[in-house]
Design an enzyme around this catalytic site. Structure first.
Site, PDB file in Angstrom:
ATOM      1  N   ASP A   1      37.085   8.164  12.337  1.00 26.19           N
ATOM      2  CA  ASP A   1      35.968   8.074  11.438  1.00 26.19           C
ATOM      3  C   ASP A   1      35.068   9.204  11.646  1.00 26.19           C
ATOM      4  O   ASP A   1      34.398   9.428  12.830  1.00 26.19           O
ATOM      5  CB  ASP A   1      35.281   6.536  11.676  1.00 26.19           C
ATOM      6  CG  ASP A   1      36.378   5.752  11.160  1.00 26.19           C
ATOM      7  OD1 ASP A   1      37.218   5.871  10.528  1.00 26.19           O
ATOM      8  OD2 ASP A   1      36.132   4.517  11.557  1.00 26.19           O
TER       9      ASP A   1
ATOM     10  N   GLY B   1      35.448  -6.515   8.764  1.00 23.94           N
ATOM     11  CA  GLY B   1      36.776  -7.318   8.277  1.00 23.94           C
ATOM     12  C   GLY B   1      38.053  -6.999   9.130  1.00 23.94           C
ATOM     13  O   GLY B   1      38.814  -7.897   9.330  1.00 23.94           O
ATOM     14  N   ASP B   2      38.079  -6.007   9.978  1.00 29.25           N
ATOM     15  CA  ASP B   2      38.991  -5.752  10.865  1.00 29.25           C
ATOM     16  C   ASP B   2      38.984  -6.506  11.986  1.00 29.25           C
ATOM     17  O   ASP B   2      39.766  -7.209  12.591  1.00 29.25           O
ATOM     18  CB  ASP B   2      39.230  -4.110  11.251  1.00 29.25           C
ATOM     19  CG  ASP B   2      39.263  -3.206  10.213  1.00 29.25           C
ATOM     20  OD1 ASP B   2      39.937  -3.601   9.279  1.00 29.25           O
ATOM     21  OD2 ASP B   2      38.726  -2.235  10.221  1.00 29.25           O
TER      22      ASP B   2
END
Ligand code: RIB
Length: 301
Positions: free
Chosen positions: A14, A247-248
């Site tokens: 990322d 969400g992870d």
């Protein structure tokens, strides 16, 4: 005994820029901070599950480049088994340029690279490990046929399966039917091609009585839709810094709690706590909480 979880999925490096507001098309804005960190929905879920106390194996593909080192570094630091991670000679490790604004909202581009080269043989190599696990988690940053194959193998070995249908995409009914739990957010629910209110849309994804959808709704919590049962499990009130990876953290929390034998509502509350803590820190994998932090938040309610 810790929950045994296998994650088949992606690793991305990322490349996150923090700014007051996102640029409009054609506009240049100043960023305030730039961070390189471990990401990818699959790896984030693996790291998060390990931090929550699970015994985690990750199946995936990296390139042979400097970004692969970041993956090994975080997996080794967090105790994620990476014996079934292949390195590809021809394609680079996945990368994800990410923009985060001052409200914590994010925009992400994924360049999936080696993630898209996960092969059936990579999953077959981990078959014994899958067979002894409680839960398999997949997302949509590896090829769809590999998502489906991993789910098929897991079902054949008697596991509970969780499909986090992210990033948003339409999916064949065959793949959806292999998931015991689906964890879309609202955008992903819409992309699955079902319209209408959340509960009805989620219900229309389910083809088996024993399938469950848990739709994440950000600060509004998570909506459970399972057979005849529906319930909204509220979120936790926290100061949002960066929503990337929430969400992870949610999907990992759900997997760990279910594998430990929690009931559905309790598992979703645990997952909500995991996601809530994740958004209070910058970054993705590194912002996912440890078990003691989730336990403390739950105990403080
Ligand atoms: O869910 C967040 C993740 O999405 C980031 O880590 C990025 O790599 C993309 O996969």
């Amino acid at each position: 005994m810790p929950a045994k979880i296998v994650v088949a999925g992606s690793f991305n490096t990322d490349l996150t820029s923090y700014m007051q507001r996102m640029p409009r098309p054609g506009e240049t804005v100043h960023g305030e901070r730039f961070v390189t960190g471990a990401g990818g929905k699959g790896s984030n879920q693996a790291v998060a599950a390990a931090r929550l106390g699970a015994d985690v194996t990750f199946i995936g593909r990296l390139g042979k480049d400097v970004f692969a080192e970041l993956a090994y570094e975080i997996w080794d630091a967090e105790g994620v088994n990476r014996d079934y991670v292949a390195q590809d000679d021809e394609v680079a490790t996945g990368v994800a340029p990410i923009l985060v604004d001052s409200s914590g909202e994010n925009s992400i581009v994924v360049v999936l690279g080696a993630n898209l080269r996960v092969q059936p043989a990579d999953i077959d190599a981990a078959r014994d490990k899958i067979a002894e696990a409680d839960i398999l988690i997949v997302q949509l940053e590896i090829n769809l046929d590999m998502v489906t194959y991993a789910l098929q193998v897991a079902k054949a070995e008697g596991l509970t399966t969780i499909l986090n249908p992210a990033p948003a995409a339409a999916l064949p009914a065959e793949t959806l039917a292999l998931a015991d739990y689906l964890t879309p957010n609202q955008t992903e629910l819409e992309a699955l091609g079902v319209g209408g209110a959340v509960v009805e849309a989620a219900r229309s994804l389910l083809t088996r009585d024993d399938q469950t959808a848990v739709v994440t709704l950000g600060s509004a919590g998570a909506q459970i839709v399972s057979g005849a049962e529906t319930a909204l499990v509220r979120s936790f009130d926290v100061d949002v810094v960066d929503t990337t990876g929430a969400g992870d953290a949610f999907t990992a929390g759900l997997a760990v709690a279910l594998a430990e034998g929690a009931g559905l509502a309790a598992a979703v509350r645990f997952a909500n706590a995991s996601a809530a803590l994740c958004v209070t820190k910058p970054g993705t994998a590194r912002s996912t909480p440890y078990r003691h932090e989730v336990d403390a938040l739950l105990a403080a309610e």
